[in-house]
Every structure is written in structure tokens, then in C-alpha cells.
Design an enzyme around this catalytic site. Structure first.
Site, PDB file in Angstrom:
ATOM      1  N   HIS A 250      37.706 -18.143   4.803  1.00 26.04           N
ATOM      2  CA  HIS A 250      38.956 -17.585   5.296  1.00 26.04           C
ATOM      3  C   HIS A 250      40.113 -17.862   4.346  1.00 26.04           C
ATOM      4  O   HIS A 250      41.005 -17.021   4.184  1.00 26.04           O
ATOM      5  CB  HIS A 250      39.251 -18.122   6.690  1.00 26.04           C
ATOM      6  CG  HIS A 250      38.383 -17.537   7.747  1.00 26.04           C
ATOM      7  ND1 HIS A 250      38.344 -18.011   9.052  1.00 26.04           N
ATOM      8  CD2 HIS A 250      37.500 -16.510   7.713  1.00 26.04           C
ATOM      9  CE1 HIS A 250      37.482 -17.305   9.752  1.00 26.04           C
ATOM     10  NE2 HIS A 250      36.954 -16.390   8.957  1.00 26.04           N
ATOM     11  N   HIS A 374      31.286  -7.253   4.088  1.00 25.30           N
ATOM     12  CA  HIS A 374      31.835  -8.172   3.092  1.00 25.30           C
ATOM     13  C   HIS A 374      31.305  -7.867   1.696  1.00 25.30           C
ATOM     14  O   HIS A 374      32.068  -7.834   0.720  1.00 25.30           O
ATOM     15  CB  HIS A 374      31.506  -9.622   3.458  1.00 25.30           C
ATOM     16  CG  HIS A 374      32.298 -10.164   4.594  1.00 25.30           C
ATOM     17  ND1 HIS A 374      33.622 -10.540   4.475  1.00 25.30           N
ATOM     18  CD2 HIS A 374      31.958 -10.407   5.882  1.00 25.30           C
ATOM     19  CE1 HIS A 374      34.066 -10.985   5.637  1.00 25.30           C
ATOM     20  NE2 HIS A 374      33.076 -10.913   6.501  1.00 25.30           N
TER      21      HIS A 374
END
Length: 403
Positions: A250, A374
Site C-alpha cells: 500500500h 495489479h
């Protein structure tokens, strides 16, 4: 002056080929009942698992990007996603979208901000790709999000409602806000409504402030008044969405998103990036990023997740495009070699989603290969400018228009 690895024609060709390979894998995830299902390690559709909102949205977004890149077969995949989001995943009684559905209807009826952010993203990308029903889906998604998730006073989004929007979970989280930033930027780019870019900036400013005050380790979990809860899930540290401690991936993802919001935030983006690399890469001796650390930067969950490397690659490429710092290019090259060696699965497709601390395949946090979002974005970032966002950039002809 030598050309950095991520800008070489050979690597650009490699990225393009990997995008094609990921799209081919994604096509196998169409669920016979509608939407996109969960794929196993071998690429087989796991029909016993429900159709997840976030998976269907992410796959719809990727399919829209594929269509915009010229893969005409992706049109059908986008339409599968739009049909599921206007059909079986949508709550016709109370509005919004179920978190997951099975053969007999909803399996999880909660209305999750995380999933609803991806509805915004999927609808925006489908609209950029010109697919039927996308505008209506985006209008619906914006209305639901504005009514239930956006907290204008805080400049943040709340997390989880029950089905009929009468009970709001007391938990507040940064993960949902992170993906809402991504979604708001996409909405702004396809609608021209600058209010959503301003919202994305408000969220980002709050999160960067929390990170700066915490050694650039982002507090992830909060109470209803937005006070950090640093011990949240200490007894369940490997949670796939709400792990204990600092989440390395993150920090990398926010590093890139901060630049998408405002390239002037480069100092904060660099601080997040540097902190994640220092804490997370080869933290226990072996190559790869650990999943999480404690608040002093010590590894907690040592699993190597593919999405963390993907976000590292994307962040390094984005930072290089702004700074032209050779360190970013060198790290990118190192991490791409790691991905090529350990993650990219040429036999069964996609990227291996999880490795253990010795870089052997594992499934402690994630089973199978549920989506390609991703990895697909990671192979696009080096080929695109910082703005606009993915779908708008590809639509407007900016693919490969990078110095």
C-alpha cells in the site's frame, strides 16, 4: 547516455507481450452464471467459489483496457462485466452492489466501499471503451457512492454498510480510500467533472499526513472518529484486506497514486517509496517484498505477494517518469527480474499470486489467481504518462507516448 532498462525497446516489447498474455488468461475467468469467477493456480475456474464484486469489476476494467488497446475480443468480456454489474451483482431492492453472489443469489450482502470503488473504476473504463450500458452503470455507481460512502466533512469514505444501508460498521480503513482515489481520478477523466479529482486530492492529503506523522508507515485501520487503531487484527496479521501493521504494497501504491493526483507531491511519494523499500525488500534475507511489518519496520507476514511487486514496479516507473532518478530505474530492473524469475507463470498463465519467505509457491493469504489487475497495470505504467488515468490515457492515444 545509456537508455534505462524500463525505456528500452526490448523491454517495451516484453511489456506488450506480457499484457497480451495476461488478457488471454483473463478471458478464462468468465463465469457461466454471469460475471467473472475465481481462477485457480492452474487457470481453471473454481466454480465452487462465489462471484466476487471486486473481481468482476477489476476484470471488467482490464478487459476495457484491452479493448482500447485494440484487442477486439475484449469487447465481449467488458459486456460480461457490465451485464453482471447491472444484473446479478446489483441489489435491485436497496441499491448498490452485493459483495458476492452464488448460484442461489447473494452470498455476502454487505455494501463494501472497497467493492463499490471498483464499480466506479469498471464503469469508467467501460465508458471510455464505448461499451453499451456503461454510462448508465457509471451514473448509478456515482449516485450510490455519493449517497452512502463519501463523507464530505472528513474528506474520506466510510467502509461497510449492511444491505439496506441502515447500519454502518464502526471500522474505517485506508484500503477502501486508496481504491476510491483511483476510482475518483478515473471518474474525473471520463466525465470531465473536476470535483472527483478534488475529492481524490482530499483523501490523499489526509493519508499522506498520517504517513508523515508515523515514519512514513501508513496507519491502515481507524475507529469511527478516524483515530488510528494500531493493534487492529494483531491476532489475524495475514488478513487479505485488513492485515495488522504496515502494508508494504500500500505504501508503494500510494506513492504512485500521489503522483497521479499531483506530480508536485513527489517528495511525499518518494518518502513512501523509500520507506517501503527499506522496510520491505529482502527484509528477512531473501529477495522479494514481505507483506507486512510492525510499526518499527520489522517483518510480520513474510509471504511474498505478487501484487506488492507489481505495485513496486508501477511506483518505480511512475517516480522515474517524474524524477529521472537512476535509482528508480535500477530498482525497477531488479524487481522485473525478480518477477520474471519467481512470479510470471509461463506454464499456467498470469503471475503466481503468493510465495513463501523462500520464494516457493504458497497459498496462506491468497488461493489461486483471482485476477490480473495489479500485474496488468504494472505492465502499462511504464508505457503511459502520469496523467490521465489508464483508460482515458489509452483511449486518447498516449500508450507508448512516454519519453
Amino acid at each position: 547516455m545509456s537508455v534505462p532498462f524500463l525505456r528500452t525497446p526490448e523491454h517495451r516489447a516484453e511489456l506488450a507481450a506480457e499484457a497480451d498474455r495476461l488478457l488471454e488468461f483473463a478471458a478464462h475467468s468468465v463465469h457461466p452464471d454471469g460475471g467473472f469467477g475465481w481462477l485457480g493456480d492452474d487457470g481453471a475456474l473454481l466454480l465452487e467459489r462465489p462471484v466476487e464484486l471486486w473481481v468482476t469489476c477489476r476484470m471488467t476494467h482490464v478487459a476495457a483496457l484491452g479493448l482500447l488497446m485494440g484487442h477486439v475480443a475484449c469487447a465481449e468480456l467488458v459486456d460480461v462485466g457490465v451485464a453482471a454489474l447491472t444484473g446479478r451483482l446489483r441489489d435491485a431492492e436497496h441499491g448498490g452492489w452485493f459483495a458476492s453472489v452464488g448460484p442461489d443469489g447473494p452470498v455476502k450482502t454487505d455494501k463494501e466501499s472497497y467493492g463499490h470503488a471498483f464499480v466506479l473504476l469498471a464503469a469508467s473504463s467501460a465508458l471510455a471503451a464505448g461499451r453499451p450500458g456503461a454510462q448508465e452503470l457509471l451514473t448509478d455507481a456515482i449516485e450510490v457512492h455519493d449517497a452512502h460512502f463519501w463523507d464530505a466533512a472528513e474528506g474520506l469514505v466510510v467502509d461497510v454498510w449492511n444491505r439496506d444501508w441502515t447500519e454502518l460498521e464502526p471500522y474505517r480503513g485506508v484500503n477502501a480510500n486508496m481504491h476510491t482515489v483511483e476510482a475518483f481520478l478515473a471518474v474525473a477523466d471520463v466525465t470531465g467533472d473536476a470535483a472527483y479529482r478534488e475529492r481524490a486530492a482530499r483523501i490523499t492529503t489526509r493519508v499522506l499526513g498520517w504517513a508523515a506523522g508515523n515514519g512514513w508507515r501508513i496507519p491502515e485501520h481507524f475507529d469511527p472518529e478516524w483515530h488510528p487503531v494500531p493493534d487492529y487484527n494483531r491476532d489475524s496479521p495475514a488478513h487479505p484486506f485488513r492485515p495488522f501493521g504496515a502494508t508494504i504494497g500500500h505504501a508503494l501504491e500510494w506513492s504512485r497514486l500521489a503522483l497521479h493526483v499531483d506530480a508536485g507531491l513527489v517528495a511525499s511519494a518518494q518518502a513512501l517509496f523509500d520507506g517501503a523499500v527499506a522496510d520491505g525488500w529482502a527484509a528477512d534475507g531473501a529477495d522479494g517484498f514481505v507483506y507486512t511489518t510492525d510499526w518499527e519496520g520489522r517483518p510480520v507476514v513474510r509471504q511474498r505477494l505478487h501484487w506488492v511487486v507489481a505495485e513496486g514496479l508501477a511506483a518505480a516507473a511512475a517516480l522515474y517518469s517524474v524524477t529521472e532518478d537512476d535509482r528508480c530505474s535500477d530498482l525497477y530492473a531488479q524487481w522485473w527480474e525478480y518477477a520474471r524469475t519467481h512470479l510470471i507463470d509461463l506454464e499456467h498463465g498470469s503471475w503466481r499470486h503468493e510465495l513463501d519467505e523462500h520464494n516457493a509457491p504458497a497459498s496462506t493469504v491468497w488461493e489461486g489467481k483471482p485476477d490480473v489487475y495489479h500485474a496488468f497495470q504494472a505492465v502499462l505504467v511504464p508505457r503511459l504518462p502520469i496523467t490521465p488515468t489508464f483508460a482515458a490515457a489509452v483511449r486518447d492515444g498516449f500508450l507508448e507516448q512516454v519519453r
